[in-house]
Design a protein around this motif. Structure first.
Motif, mmCIF file in Angstrom:
data_model
loop_
_atom_site.group_PDB
_atom_site.id
_atom_site.type_symbol
_atom_site.label_atom_id
_atom_site.label_comp_id
_atom_site.label_asym_id
_atom_site.label_seq_id
_atom_site.Cartn_x
_atom_site.Cartn_y
_atom_site.Cartn_z
ATOM 1 N N THR A 177 0.854 -1.188 0.000
ATOM 2 C CA THR A 177 0.000 0.000 0.000
ATOM 3 C C THR A 177 0.889 1.235 0.000
ATOM 4 N N THR A 178 0.307 2.361 -0.397
ATOM 5 C CA THR A 178 1.090 3.605 -0.441
ATOM 6 C C THR A 178 1.719 3.928 0.915
ATOM 7 N N PRO A 179 0.937 3.869 2.021
ATOM 8 C CA PRO A 179 1.578 4.187 3.316
ATOM 9 C C PRO A 179 2.749 3.261 3.639
ATOM 10 N N LEU A 180 2.625 1.971 3.306
ATOM 11 C CA LEU A 180 3.722 1.039 3.583
ATOM 12 C C LEU A 180 4.947 1.370 2.748
ATOM 13 N N LEU A 181 4.702 1.742 1.500
ATOM 14 C CA LEU A 181 5.828 2.042 0.611
ATOM 15 C C LEU A 181 6.551 3.321 1.022
ATOM 16 N N VAL A 182 5.813 4.297 1.592
ATOM 17 C CA VAL A 182 6.471 5.520 2.076
ATOM 18 C C VAL A 182 7.466 5.145 3.176
ATOM 19 N N GLY A 183 7.020 4.306 4.123
ATOM 20 C CA GLY A 183 7.907 3.844 5.195
ATOM 21 C C GLY A 183 9.073 3.037 4.632
ATOM 22 N N GLY A 184 8.784 2.200 3.664
ATOM 23 C CA GLY A 184 9.818 1.363 3.044
ATOM 24 C C GLY A 184 10.883 2.196 2.358
ATOM 25 N N VAL B 4 11.744 5.322 3.175
ATOM 26 C CA VAL B 4 12.565 5.983 4.199
ATOM 27 C C VAL B 4 13.558 4.978 4.796
ATOM 28 N N ASP B 5 13.065 3.780 5.096
ATOM 29 C CA ASP B 5 13.935 2.699 5.612
ATOM 30 C C ASP B 5 15.085 2.438 4.655
ATOM 31 N N ILE C 100 12.674 12.212 5.544
ATOM 32 C CA ILE C 100 14.136 12.011 5.558
ATOM 33 C C ILE C 100 14.845 13.311 5.933
ATOM 34 N N GLU C 101 14.387 14.400 5.341
ATOM 35 C CA GLU C 101 15.009 15.709 5.589
ATOM 36 C C GLU C 101 14.818 16.105 7.061
ATOM 37 N N ASP D 144 15.413 0.450 15.911
ATOM 38 C CA ASP D 144 14.616 0.174 14.728
ATOM 39 C C ASP D 144 13.864 1.441 14.327
ATOM 40 N N LEU D 145 13.953 1.789 13.067
ATOM 41 C CA LEU D 145 13.287 2.979 12.544
ATOM 42 C C LEU D 145 11.866 2.626 12.118
ATOM 43 N N LYS D 146 10.911 3.428 12.578
ATOM 44 C CA LYS D 146 9.523 3.206 12.180
ATOM 45 C C LYS D 146 8.939 4.505 11.651
#
Ligand SMILES: [Zn+2]
Length: 265
Positions: A46-53, A55-56, A91-92, A135-137
């Motif tokens: 999903t879009t929200p998961l991919l945003v986190g992915g 950044v990770d 990220i910024e 762990d980054l979340k």
């Protein structure tokens, strides 16, 4: 099997090792977890998961691999699609806070294996320092979450990051002999990104490890086919594979348990 960054997420690696995400998948639905292990079912991107992915991947130095695996988030010119622009903002923001950013570093994404309750485990830790595990979340926000069976819990409990910390801590303890504190470095996807460093209390980690140790051998036996995987009846996998054979009872509509009305296709 020797794990590498190339084969870490392969079906072969998932068959040979249990992981935190596999454990969580079994906790949610054994049948769906088994279908994932057979390569028949993938949880949705999903879009929200991919945003986190994204950044990770940026902080893990794996952005190229991430782009290759998720081409849909980029325009033809290679720029991030606007839905994902938030990822660059997060990220910024992270890089602008010295304290937060000091939790990044140490060994980045080391692959570590060990054995918990007689079962081989694998994990890839975001940041393994000499004195802590981080762990980054990337979260929607830091608000408490209501769970039907538990009431109001904080986001770390709701998403089982405490279980993740417990397993990571035990795997690192077996490798290094040190029981290191576990921290979540969390950033939000809110309009204005919020940041927090949260230490998961040791008694919470101890409790989660003990509880996990009790169910891990059972899941390992389900993996081997010793026990049949149970269907939860409510998840996307169960919905997509259910086969109707009778009308649903009126009373059941209210209790959110449809598991007895279905059988595997
Ligand atoms: Zn299910």
């Amino acid at each position: 099997m020797t794990l590498t960054h190339e084969n870490y997420y392969s079906l072969e690696a998932s068959a040979a090792y249990m992981s935190v995400s596999q454990l969580k998948a079994f906790d949610e639905c054994e049948a769906a977890a088994m279908a994932q292990l057979r390569g028949e079912y993938k949880s949705m991107k999903t879009t929200p998961l991919l945003v986190g992915g994204y950044v990770d991947a940026f902080f893990a130095g794996e952005l190229d691999e991430f782009k290759e695996a998720n081409p849909e988030i980029f325009c033809k010119n290679g720029k991030l699609r606007s839905d994902y622009a938030k990822a660059d903002e997060i990220i910024e923001r992270i890089q602008r806070d010295d304290y937060f950013y000091s939790f990044f570093g140490g060994e980045i994404q080391p692959i570590i294996t060990s054995n918990i309750a007689g079962v081989d485990f694998k994990c890839k830790i975001d940041f393994l320092h000499d004195d802590k595990i981080v762990d980054l979340k990337v979260m929607r926000d830091f608000a408490p979450i209501y769970l039907p069976n538990r009431g109001r819990v904080n986001f770390i409990e709701a998403w089982h990051y405490d279980l993740q910390g417990a397993i990571y801590q035990e795997i690192v303890r077996q490798k290094t002999g040190k029981k290191l504190p576990f921290y979540i470095a969390a950033a939000t996807k809110e309009e204005v990104t919020d940041l927090a460093i949260i230490q998961v209390p040791q008694e919470v980690l101890d409790f989660e490890l003990e509880a996990a140790t009790e169910r891990i051998p059972y899941y390992a036996a389900v993996k081997k086919g010793v026990f049949e995987a149970e269907r939860c009846g409510n998840c996307n996998y169960c919905k997509s594979t259910k086969k109707l054979n009778a009308p649903m009872s009126w009373d059941k509509l209210c209790n959110n348990d449809f598991s007895e009305d279905i059988e595997e296709r």
